[in-house]
Design a protein around this motif. Sequence first.
Motif, PDB file in Angstrom:
ATOM      1  N   GLU A   2      14.169 -23.530 -58.201  1.00  0.00           N
ATOM      2  CA  GLU A   2      12.778 -23.868 -57.896  1.00  0.00           C
ATOM      3  C   GLU A   2      12.341 -23.163 -56.610  1.00  0.00           C
ATOM      4  OE1 GLU A   2      10.247 -26.570 -58.858  1.00  0.00           O
ATOM      5  OE2 GLU A   2      11.120 -25.702 -60.677  1.00  0.00           O
ATOM      6  N   PRO A   3      11.141 -22.574 -56.592  1.00  0.00           N
ATOM      7  CA  PRO A   3      10.680 -22.005 -55.327  1.00  0.00           C
ATOM      8  C   PRO A   3      10.415 -23.101 -54.297  1.00  0.00           C
ATOM      9  CG  PRO A   3       9.145 -21.461 -57.127  1.00  0.00           C
ATOM     10  CD  PRO A   3      10.190 -22.363 -57.693  1.00  0.00           C
ATOM     11  N   LEU A   4      10.587 -22.763 -53.023  1.00  0.00           N
ATOM     12  CA  LEU A   4      10.250 -23.695 -51.952  1.00  0.00           C
ATOM     13  C   LEU A   4       8.735 -23.647 -51.710  1.00  0.00           C
ATOM     14  CD1 LEU A   4      11.181 -25.495 -49.558  1.00  0.00           C
ATOM     15  CD2 LEU A   4      11.335 -23.382 -48.221  1.00  0.00           C
ATOM     16  N   LEU A   5       8.208 -22.424 -51.767  1.00  0.00           N
ATOM     17  CA  LEU A   5       6.777 -22.228 -51.548  1.00  0.00           C
ATOM     18  C   LEU A   5       6.235 -21.362 -52.670  1.00  0.00           C
ATOM     19  CD1 LEU A   5       4.432 -22.455 -49.260  1.00  0.00           C
ATOM     20  CD2 LEU A   5       4.983 -20.064 -48.873  1.00  0.00           C
ATOM     21  N   ALA A   6       5.126 -21.780 -53.261  1.00  0.00           N
ATOM     22  CA  ALA A   6       4.493 -20.950 -54.286  1.00  0.00           C
ATOM     23  C   ALA A   6       2.994 -20.917 -54.030  1.00  0.00           C
ATOM     24  CB  ALA A   6       4.788 -21.491 -55.681  1.00  0.00           C
ATOM     25  N   ILE A   7       2.521 -19.779 -53.550  1.00  0.00           N
ATOM     26  CA  ILE A   7       1.087 -19.608 -53.307  1.00  0.00           C
ATOM     27  C   ILE A   7       0.482 -19.000 -54.556  1.00  0.00           C
ATOM     28  CG2 ILE A   7      -0.645 -18.414 -51.911  1.00  0.00           C
ATOM     29  CD1 ILE A   7       1.233 -18.423 -49.598  1.00  0.00           C
ATOM     30  N   GLU A   8      -0.594 -19.602 -55.045  1.00  0.00           N
ATOM     31  CA  GLU A   8      -1.227 -19.117 -56.266  1.00  0.00           C
ATOM     32  C   GLU A   8      -2.692 -18.800 -56.024  1.00  0.00           C
ATOM     33  OE1 GLU A   8      -0.552 -22.136 -59.209  1.00  0.00           O
ATOM     34  OE2 GLU A   8       1.624 -22.033 -58.914  1.00  0.00           O
ATOM     35  N   ASP A   9      -3.024 -17.538 -56.203  1.00  0.00           N
ATOM     36  CA  ASP A   9      -4.411 -17.071 -56.146  1.00  0.00           C
ATOM     37  C   ASP A   9      -5.177 -17.628 -54.943  1.00  0.00           C
ATOM     38  OD1 ASP A   9      -6.406 -15.461 -57.131  1.00  0.00           O
ATOM     39  OD2 ASP A   9      -7.280 -17.048 -58.378  1.00  0.00           O
ATOM     40  N   LEU A  10      -4.558 -17.530 -53.783  1.00  0.00           N
ATOM     41  CA  LEU A  10      -5.167 -18.074 -52.567  1.00  0.00           C
ATOM     42  C   LEU A  10      -6.289 -17.182 -52.044  1.00  0.00           C
ATOM     43  CD1 LEU A  10      -4.923 -20.164 -50.147  1.00  0.00           C
ATOM     44  CD2 LEU A  10      -3.518 -18.424 -49.053  1.00  0.00           C
ATOM     45  N   ARG A  11      -7.406 -17.809 -51.730  1.00  0.00           N
ATOM     46  CA  ARG A  11      -8.521 -17.091 -51.112  1.00  0.00           C
ATOM     47  C   ARG A  11      -8.933 -17.798 -49.837  1.00  0.00           C
ATOM     48  NH1 ARG A  11     -10.447 -13.533 -55.349  1.00  0.00           N
ATOM     49  NH2 ARG A  11      -9.105 -14.151 -57.062  1.00  0.00           N
ATOM     50  N   THR A  12      -8.891 -17.064 -48.737  1.00  0.00           N
ATOM     51  CA  THR A  12      -9.321 -17.615 -47.457  1.00  0.00           C
ATOM     52  C   THR A  12     -10.389 -16.690 -46.887  1.00  0.00           C
ATOM     53  OG1 THR A  12      -7.114 -18.524 -47.086  1.00  0.00           O
ATOM     54  CG2 THR A  12      -8.543 -18.353 -45.166  1.00  0.00           C
ATOM     55  N   TYR A  13     -11.589 -17.218 -46.737  1.00  0.00           N
ATOM     56  CA  TYR A  13     -12.725 -16.400 -46.297  1.00  0.00           C
ATOM     57  C   TYR A  13     -13.268 -16.918 -44.973  1.00  0.00           C
ATOM     58  CZ  TYR A  13     -13.148 -14.808 -51.243  1.00  0.00           C
ATOM     59  OH  TYR A  13     -12.933 -14.288 -52.491  1.00  0.00           O
ATOM     60  N   PHE A  14     -13.924 -16.029 -44.253  1.00  0.00           N
ATOM     61  CA  PHE A  14     -14.759 -16.447 -43.131  1.00  0.00           C
ATOM     62  C   PHE A  14     -16.190 -16.397 -43.616  1.00  0.00           C
ATOM     63  CE2 PHE A  14     -10.927 -15.160 -41.028  1.00  0.00           C
ATOM     64  CZ  PHE A  14     -10.777 -16.154 -40.067  1.00  0.00           C
ATOM     65  N   ILE A  15     -16.860 -17.524 -43.540  1.00  0.00           N
ATOM     66  CA  ILE A  15     -18.199 -17.589 -44.103  1.00  0.00           C
ATOM     67  C   ILE A  15     -19.199 -17.884 -42.994  1.00  0.00           C
ATOM     68  CG2 ILE A  15     -19.682 -18.799 -45.758  1.00  0.00           C
ATOM     69  CD1 ILE A  15     -17.047 -19.388 -47.332  1.00  0.00           C
ATOM     70  N   ASN A  16     -20.191 -16.982 -42.866  1.00  0.00           N
ATOM     71  CA  ASN A  16     -21.216 -17.128 -41.848  1.00  0.00           C
ATOM     72  C   ASN A  16     -22.547 -16.780 -42.498  1.00  0.00           C
ATOM     73  OD1 ASN A  16     -22.508 -17.435 -39.435  1.00  0.00           O
ATOM     74  ND2 ASN A  16     -21.985 -15.385 -38.699  1.00  0.00           N
ATOM     75  N   LYS A  17     -23.359 -17.773 -42.705  1.00  0.00           N
ATOM     76  CA  LYS A  17     -24.613 -17.608 -43.456  1.00  0.00           C
ATOM     77  C   LYS A  17     -24.310 -16.875 -44.761  1.00  0.00           C
ATOM     78  CE  LYS A  17     -27.531 -17.954 -39.435  1.00  0.00           C
ATOM     79  NZ  LYS A  17     -27.074 -17.154 -38.281  1.00  0.00           N
ATOM     80  N   ASP A  18     -24.925 -15.680 -44.984  1.00  0.00           N
ATOM     81  CA  ASP A  18     -24.663 -15.031 -46.267  1.00  0.00           C
ATOM     82  C   ASP A  18     -23.581 -13.952 -46.180  1.00  0.00           C
ATOM     83  OD1 ASP A  18     -26.375 -13.734 -44.656  1.00  0.00           O
ATOM     84  OD2 ASP A  18     -27.924 -13.321 -46.159  1.00  0.00           O
ATOM     85  N   VAL A  19     -22.866 -13.896 -45.058  1.00  0.00           N
ATOM     86  CA  VAL A  19     -21.793 -12.908 -44.925  1.00  0.00           C
ATOM     87  C   VAL A  19     -20.438 -13.565 -45.188  1.00  0.00           C
ATOM     88  CG1 VAL A  19     -20.674 -11.255 -43.376  1.00  0.00           C
ATOM     89  CG2 VAL A  19     -23.121 -11.664 -43.193  1.00  0.00           C
ATOM     90  N   GLN A  20     -19.645 -12.924 -46.044  1.00  0.00           N
ATOM     91  CA  GLN A  20     -18.296 -13.431 -46.332  1.00  0.00           C
ATOM     92  C   GLN A  20     -17.267 -12.382 -45.951  1.00  0.00           C
ATOM     93  OE1 GLN A  20     -17.906 -14.320 -50.457  1.00  0.00           O
ATOM     94  NE2 GLN A  20     -18.517 -16.430 -50.219  1.00  0.00           N
ATOM     95  N   VAL A  21     -16.345 -12.751 -45.062  1.00  0.00           N
ATOM     96  CA  VAL A  21     -15.233 -11.853 -44.782  1.00  0.00           C
ATOM     97  C   VAL A  21     -14.064 -12.331 -45.646  1.00  0.00           C
ATOM     98  CG1 VAL A  21     -13.625 -11.017 -43.019  1.00  0.00           C
ATOM     99  CG2 VAL A  21     -16.002 -11.476 -42.413  1.00  0.00           C
ATOM    100  N   ARG A  22     -13.683 -11.503 -46.616  1.00  0.00           N
ATOM    101  CA  ARG A  22     -12.633 -11.932 -47.541  1.00  0.00           C
ATOM    102  C   ARG A  22     -11.256 -11.570 -46.964  1.00  0.00           C
ATOM    103  NH1 ARG A  22     -14.099  -9.637 -53.172  1.00  0.00           N
ATOM    104  NH2 ARG A  22     -15.806  -8.417 -52.328  1.00  0.00           N
ATOM    105  N   ALA A  23     -10.810 -12.369 -46.002  1.00  0.00           N
ATOM    106  CA  ALA A  23      -9.574 -12.085 -45.272  1.00  0.00           C
ATOM    107  C   ALA A  23      -8.359 -12.123 -46.202  1.00  0.00           C
ATOM    108  CB  ALA A  23      -9.407 -13.093 -44.137  1.00  0.00           C
ATOM    109  N   VAL A  24      -8.277 -13.160 -47.024  1.00  0.00           N
ATOM    110  CA  VAL A  24      -7.219 -13.275 -48.029  1.00  0.00           C
ATOM    111  C   VAL A  24      -7.944 -13.430 -49.358  1.00  0.00           C
ATOM    112  CG1 VAL A  24      -5.285 -14.676 -48.865  1.00  0.00           C
ATOM    113  CG2 VAL A  24      -5.629 -14.368 -46.406  1.00  0.00           C
ATOM    114  N   ASP A  25      -7.651 -12.539 -50.303  1.00  0.00           N
ATOM    115  CA  ASP A  25      -8.531 -12.459 -51.465  1.00  0.00           C
ATOM    116  C   ASP A  25      -7.767 -12.517 -52.790  1.00  0.00           C
ATOM    117  OD1 ASP A  25     -11.062 -12.367 -52.486  1.00  0.00           O
ATOM    118  OD2 ASP A  25     -11.247 -10.183 -52.387  1.00  0.00           O
ATOM    119  N   GLY A  26      -7.073 -13.629 -52.986  1.00  0.00           N
ATOM    120  CA  GLY A  26      -6.406 -13.831 -54.270  1.00  0.00           C
ATOM    121  C   GLY A  26      -4.947 -13.436 -54.242  1.00  0.00           C
ATOM    122  N   ILE A  27      -4.191 -13.982 -53.278  1.00  0.00           N
ATOM    123  CA  ILE A  27      -2.778 -13.575 -53.231  1.00  0.00           C
ATOM    124  C   ILE A  27      -1.859 -14.616 -53.881  1.00  0.00           C
ATOM    125  CG2 ILE A  27      -3.122 -12.236 -51.105  1.00  0.00           C
ATOM    126  CD1 ILE A  27      -1.183 -14.346 -49.859  1.00  0.00           C
TER     127      ILE A  27
END
Length: 320
Positions: A2-27
Amino acid sequence: MEPLLAIEDLRTYFINKDVQVRAVDGIDLTVYPRQIVCIVGESGCGKSMTSLSIMRLVPKPRGQIVSGKIKFAGKDLVQLTEQQMSDIRGNEISMIFQEPMTALNPVLRVGEQITEVLIRHRKIGKREAMKRAVEMLRVVGVPRADEIVSEYPHQLSGGMRQRVMIAMAMVCDPKLLIADEPTTALDVTVQAQVLELMKRMRDDFGTAIILITHDLGVVAEMADHVVVMYAGQVVESVGADELFAHPLHPYTKGLMASIPSLDDEAEKLYSIPGTVPDAREFPVGCRFADRCPLVQTSCRERPPELREIRPGHLVRCGLV
Ligand SMILES: Nc1ncnc2c1ncn2[C@@H]1O[C@H](COP(=O)(O)OP(=O)(O)OP(=O)(O)O)[C@@H](O)[C@H]1O
Ligand SMILES: [Mg+2]
């Protein structure tokens, strides 16, 4: 296993009004017990945001985990409350930062910082915690550990601070240690000692480690498995031996060609032309297209999928 950690399709964005910084985009990223997984990639590709997402320490309010799962020991960390998460942080998962002064409290003595973690998570008394702190400092190679516990971080050298941070990260015997560029600021001898120390943690305590580094030399030394990130995505994921024997993604090949070699001093050091695309507006097709020596028209038309090219060897490139 069994994996200890399993990240699935993770998306982490910086969102400021209508601007999105897609820092992590589906890993996707999997770590097994006792495994050392290295994450490599150029500045800005999302390595630190990946580790901060796992710790749930993404800078608020703009930084947000917008979707995906981070399964750790049967729980999805994304869904936990702040309280549940703070029981895990420093206990089951801990992190070593590049710059120790950001993690150490300048107004607390070294001993107090380490015992604080123990008292919080292990519910043991002050005296016993202090004994354990001194032991841990000895384990990480701090000389005069019984005196150092009474000193403040600024009284220590950079290498010693780094060891104190490692001692703090290790004192509760975490299942997973995340080390974000832990040795970049250190001179080479200390760097080698710190890496050796992390390896021993894995060997002696079975700690799984995510090691983030720019340095492919460090990867060769440490990694069981390697994840190459580019522009917020995984572009190659493979066992370390296979990566060095048969790198497949043009970006990975470019990184490897950028390693300085001792024999050909006369030759100009290769560097990948161009820069990482802007995370506010990634291109439609392959994100590496503008810098890729093999680029074809089709590369710009649709985004390449991460595909298994050989058993256990994943590559995001339409041309391999
Ligand atoms: N506080 C922030 N606000 C807005 N954007 C940010 C913030 N922190 C990071 N980013 C952006 O997120 C993306 C990923 O950054 P991250 O820090 O994860 O890169 P990295 O791979 O760790 O780079 P490095 O090797 O320089 O440490 C970058 O485009 C960066 O500009
Ligand atoms: Mg970083």
